[in-house]
Structure formats: C-alpha cells, structure tokens
Scaffold this active site. Sequence first.
Site, PDB file in Angstrom:
ATOM      1  CD1 TRP A   1      -3.152   0.625   0.768  1.00 20.25           C
ATOM      2  CD2 TRP A   1      -2.018   2.245   1.935  1.00 20.25           C
ATOM      3  NE1 TRP A   1      -3.998   1.777   0.980  1.00 20.25           N
ATOM      4  CE2 TRP A   1      -3.117   2.864   1.700  1.00 20.25           C
ATOM      5  CE3 TRP A   1      -1.079   3.002   2.518  1.00 20.25           C
ATOM      6  CZ2 TRP A   1      -3.605   4.347   2.182  1.00 20.25           C
ATOM      7  CZ3 TRP A   1      -1.132   4.405   3.056  1.00 20.25           C
ATOM      8  CH2 TRP A   1      -2.526   4.902   3.012  1.00 20.25           C
TER       9      TRP A   1
ATOM     10  CE  LYS B   1     -11.229  -5.033   8.884  1.00 23.15           C
ATOM     11  NZ  LYS B   1     -12.456  -4.557   8.964  1.00 23.15           N
TER      12      LYS B   1
ATOM     13  CG  ASN C   1       4.018  -4.692   6.336  1.00 15.63           C
ATOM     14  OD1 ASN C   1       4.234  -4.672   4.835  1.00 15.63           O
ATOM     15  ND2 ASN C   1       3.019  -5.499   6.897  1.00 15.63           N
TER      16      ASN C   1
ATOM     17  CD  GLU D   1     -19.859   2.614  11.492  1.00 13.71           C
ATOM     18  OE1 GLU D   1     -19.132   3.737  11.796  1.00 13.71           O
ATOM     19  OE2 GLU D   1     -19.790   1.548  11.340  1.00 13.71           O
TER      20      GLU D   1
HETATM   21  C1  F6R Z   1     -14.592   1.896   8.860  1.00 15.83           C
HETATM   22  C2  F6R Z   1     -13.556   1.482   9.348  1.00 15.83           C
HETATM   23  C3  F6R Z   1     -12.534   2.196  10.036  1.00 15.83           C
HETATM   24  C4  F6R Z   1     -11.918   1.832  11.236  1.00 15.83           C
HETATM   25  C5  F6R Z   1     -10.670   2.726  11.979  1.00 15.83           C
HETATM   26  C6  F6R Z   1     -10.150   2.047  12.992  1.00 15.83           C
HETATM   27  O1  F6R Z   1     -15.548   1.094   8.245  1.00 15.83           O
HETATM   28  O2  F6R Z   1     -13.248   0.294   9.423  1.00 15.83           O
HETATM   29  O3  F6R Z   1     -13.023   3.857  10.237  1.00 15.83           O
HETATM   30  O4  F6R Z   1     -12.818   1.589  12.202  1.00 15.83           O
HETATM   31  O5  F6R Z   1      -9.718   2.436  10.638  1.00 15.83           O
HETATM   32  O6  F6R Z   1      -9.637   0.730  13.175  1.00 15.83           O
HETATM   33  P1  F6R Z   1      -9.326  -0.050  14.292  1.00 15.83           P
HETATM   34  O7  F6R Z   1     -10.608  -0.476  14.870  1.00 15.83           O
HETATM   35  O8  F6R Z   1      -8.870  -1.432  13.778  1.00 15.83           O
HETATM   36  O9  F6R Z   1      -8.444   0.736  15.288  1.00 15.83           O
END
Ligand code: F6R
Length: 614
Positions: free
Chosen positions: A77, A609, A103, A486
């Site tokens: 990425w 993700k 990474n 959301e």
């Molecule tokens: C939206 C989404 C992102 C995550 C954010 C935090 O659908 O998935 O906004 O919520 O990147 O990610 P985490 O929860 O893994 O810290």
Amino acid sequence: MCGIIGYAGSEQAAPILLEGLGKLEYRGYDSAGVAVCSRRERRLRVHKAKGWLHVLSDMLDGGAAVEGCVGVGHTRWATHGAPSDINSHPHLSRSGKIAVVHNGIIENYGELKAFLTDRGVPFASETDTEVVAQLVEYFYEDGRVDLLEAVSRCLRRIEGAYALGILCADRPEELIAARKDSPLILGYGDGCSFLASDVTALLRHTRRVAYMDDGDVAVLTKEGIRCYDYLMQPVVRETVYVDWAVDAAEKGGYEHFMFKEIMEQPEALRRAVFPRLKDGRVRLEDLSLSGSYLRGLRKLYIVACGSSYHVGMVGKYNLERMLRLPVEVALASEFRYMDPIVDENTLVVVISQSGETLDTMAALREARRLGAKILSIVNVMGSSIARESDQVLYTWAGPEIAVATTKAYSTQLAVLDLLGLHLAEALGTMEEAERDAMAAELLALPEKLERVLAERDAIQYCASEYFNRGSVFYIGRNVDYALALEGSLKLKEISYIHSEAYASGELKHGAISLIEEGSLVVALATCGRLFDKAMSNIAEVRSRGGRVLALATEDRREEMAKTADNVVAIPNTHPLLLPSLGVAPLQLFAYYVALMRGCDIDKPRNLAKSVTVE
Ligand code: F6R
C-alpha cells in the site's frame, strides 16, 4: 495496509506465498510481489507487479513457475513512491543477494540513502524500504560479520516502524524476520515455519503462532524458529493456539465479505455477550479493576479512530448515563497532540478492531505516560494494542475481512455496554432493576438483530430508489447522532457518495442551506423520548423538498410513515441499546447502494483495513 507472508519448508514456496497473499488482500494494496530463494541456483528470484494479485499470480502460473522452498511475499500500500512494478516489494540489494519486504515507514531513509549513495550504492526505487536491503548488504559485504549481525547492525541504524522479511542468497534455507511497531507473527508448522503480518494468512497451515515483540529478530528454517530480543539475546516467545475457523476468513458462498459479516452479527453478539452475562449479571472475568481504583475514578476517556471512534461516541451517551461520570471521546490522531487532561484517576478506554492502528497505539502510549490505566476493547488477539494495555476485553467477533467494519462495530458496542453495566454495579450508579432490564435486553439483541436482517429486502428497495444521489445527509439526536456518524461513514467509504452526519438540531445552523428538491436525508429517530423533536427536523427537511428515509422503532413505524418518504423499523429495546439494532439497516443500505453503483465493496479505493501509518 501492506501484508507480509513468509515460508521456510520443503514444499515449493511460491504457491504458498501467493495463496497467503490472497488472504491478505483485504488489508488494502496496490501491488504485489514474491521473492524465492533457490537452493540449487543459490540465487534469489524476485517477481512483482503493480495491480491486483491475480496479475502476479497469472504471471507465475499460480507459483508453479518459481522454484525454491524458502520465500517471502508482500502486498504493498504505497507510501513512499507511487504504485509501480519498481516500487513494489520485495526490494533487492545492488548485487541481488539480499531481498527485503517491509511494512511500516523508515523515517530516516533519506539520511541513510545519502550515506549509501555517497559510498557508490545505486538505488532502483523511490521507496524507503530499499535502504534496508542496501544497508544489510553494505554491512554483510564488509565480510567481517555474518548475516544476522549485518541485519542487527542495520536495525540499529534505522528509525521508524517496521515488520521485515529478509532473504539472502547465501543462506537459501533461512528467512529472517524483524519487527518494531508493526505486527509480525511467527507460525509453527509441521516441518516448516511461517511468517505473516496477519494470522488469517496462516490459518490454512497452522494454528500454533507466536507474536514477535518490538525489537525481536527471528530466523526461520524448516526445522524451526530461533528468536532473539532487541539485544540479540535468544528468547522464547510464548506460542498460542488460534481457534478461528478456517472458513471464518473465507466468503463461504457470499458474494462479499461485507455482506457475510453483516449477516454474522447476531452470532458474533452471542459470542461477545452470552459468556459474560451469567444469571442476568455481568461477569467480566477477563477484567481486574480493584474497588478502590474504581472509587477513585474521576473520568473516562475513550480513544479510537473511524468506526471504533463512533462506538466511543455512543459510549459517551451511554456511559455518562450509566455511571454519572464525565466521559470524553477523542480521535486517537488528535489525542496525542491536544495536551489531554488525563491522570491516574482517568480510565482510558482504547477501542480498536485490529489492535494495530498506529494513531490509536500512539494515543495509548501517551495516556500511559500521563499515568492513566488503559483498558482496551480489541478484536485481534495478541495484537499490539492488546499487549500494551493493562486490561483487555476481546470482542470475539472472529476475523473481519471487509475493509468496512460491521461485526466489529457491533461487538465493540456490546462490550462497551457490558463494561458500563459492570462499572455501574461496582460504583452503585444504577438501580439493580434497571441493570437487570438492560442485561436482559442485551441477551435479546442477537434474536432481534436477526429480525432486522430478515427485513433486508425493504432496505434493498430503498437503496434502489436512492443509489444515484450525489450527496446524502444523516441526522439524529443523542445516540441517533452517534449512529448517524457511522451510517454516513459506511455509505461514503464503500459507495463513494459524499455524505455527512449532523446532530439534527445543528442542521438549521448552516447545512440546511444545502437541502434542495430531491436531497436525501437519512433521519434516525429511534430515541423514543426525542421522537417529536426528530419529527420536527424531518418536517424542516421535507418542507424544503428533501426526501427522507427514516429509521424508527416498530411502535412508531406508522406515525413516521405519515411524514417520511420511506421508513425502516427496528424492534423496540432498551433505549441505550438502540444503536446496536439501528446500525444494521444503515450497513445494509450502504452495502446495497455500493452494489448498485458497481463499487468494489470489500476493497474500497484508497482504503486499508489496518492503518499502520500516522
Ligand atoms: C470503517 C473502518 C475504519 C476503522 C478505523 C479504526 O469502516 O473500518 O474507520 O474503524 O480504521 O480501525 P481499528 O478499529 O482497527 O483501530
């Protein structure tokens, strides 16, 4: 973001690497590559290509075209240097002897590149990663140190975050791994060893894994794994058994992971809630906060990013009502730079699905520095945030593959509500009968959510009516406002429609000027005590020509139908739990709209993700 897979064994590595990269695609990437070490030829073969993984896989005949039993693969990425074949990983040193996948970000790469360039080392790519390959070779070629010492010297010179997989043509049976501030997992197979940035890439091969600590270096061979700490002293990292089902990370007949994960929510809630509610009482056995600590609590601070932050927004409304304590919610990326008022009487609740989000991690460290206790709500076991927290409540949602979170959001919310009940009991801030009523409704959530999901055709119909809108507003008050945030994020991230969330009362302070004939407003009106206010705001929109898709509780469906253009109803439940039901129609609406617009739902453009850069 980037994904790493590594293999050292007796089978051909390339097919295993390509299959593993397939499992990492969901993290978001723009190019892919593999490096395989051929013992026969004592040389490294590197193949990489911009674009989706199938481009690389077709090029290599699924891996059959590459000979060698030790290798690394990478999905990139882009950060430093545009997506291109050359900037893709693995990167080779100038002689082609060392290959590196990485990474993270090497922050001082400019300085190191200048150091090497001055000594005649040519660079092929624009990446920060290439300096690692060149620097390892620089120390190694010196001839006075072995490969491991060359890697260790290189690690001492680089600043920033890294998970690294390193191959050397002179050591065709070895794969070296190193990590700092970027996740890396070791997998123990039968006559083989694995390396991955994410456990989902390993599930088909092994469930026995160990999480590398910051500063660790590991040497993987088919015989096993030797691990060293940051002082290069041998260490043994505890192995854990991962019990996620193999098919949990596969589509299982669904067209998209996102839809599968939306439909899995009732089951995920059962896993998150049922074992923690015994005889109607919350039992958080994974938590130990002493009575005296809790009595001294002055404030809760919830810190997270994206959807996890939106869970925190619901948490603010709910926990303040349950605990009568101030609850602040902060975006993790802002928290560390805003001089937050946090001390040992503050409980900082960190929420993260992946447990690897860099901003959240940095906020956690800042909160700890200020003296707070850290309680995290995390989905991925053994993740960095889980390991650096004083207390962890896992959400047990299973692997979440779609980039847009759904079941992780739902389980985070349920766990936060359980935490609220637990703290309310300890602090005596809620009547027992009220706690019991909420606990009973938490137990009823999965079945009620199944009813909501069963009504999905009606939501698909709404999507077919509105999928071509250029801009959408989401409005709501109180927890409906938190939910609007959301709903709006879900729509914009996967359908690319511009959308904004407003507290209903704020609309008339500016944004209402954007409402014109045909504008779509998704009005969330599930809060019973604020229903009349919601109706007034809907009337304001309609009188300006706006179209209203409303979300209400079943008992208000008919009343709402008199005013809104479309109504989606959710079962009645405890007022604090309404967002747990209300979120599903919003997820489905976003999903169907994106489907009708032909978007790449599981891998929306530009998104990753697990966001491991600042
Ligand atoms: C939206 C989404 C992102 C995550 C954010 C935090 O659908 O998935 O906004 O919520 O990147 O990610 P985490 O929860 O893994 O810290």
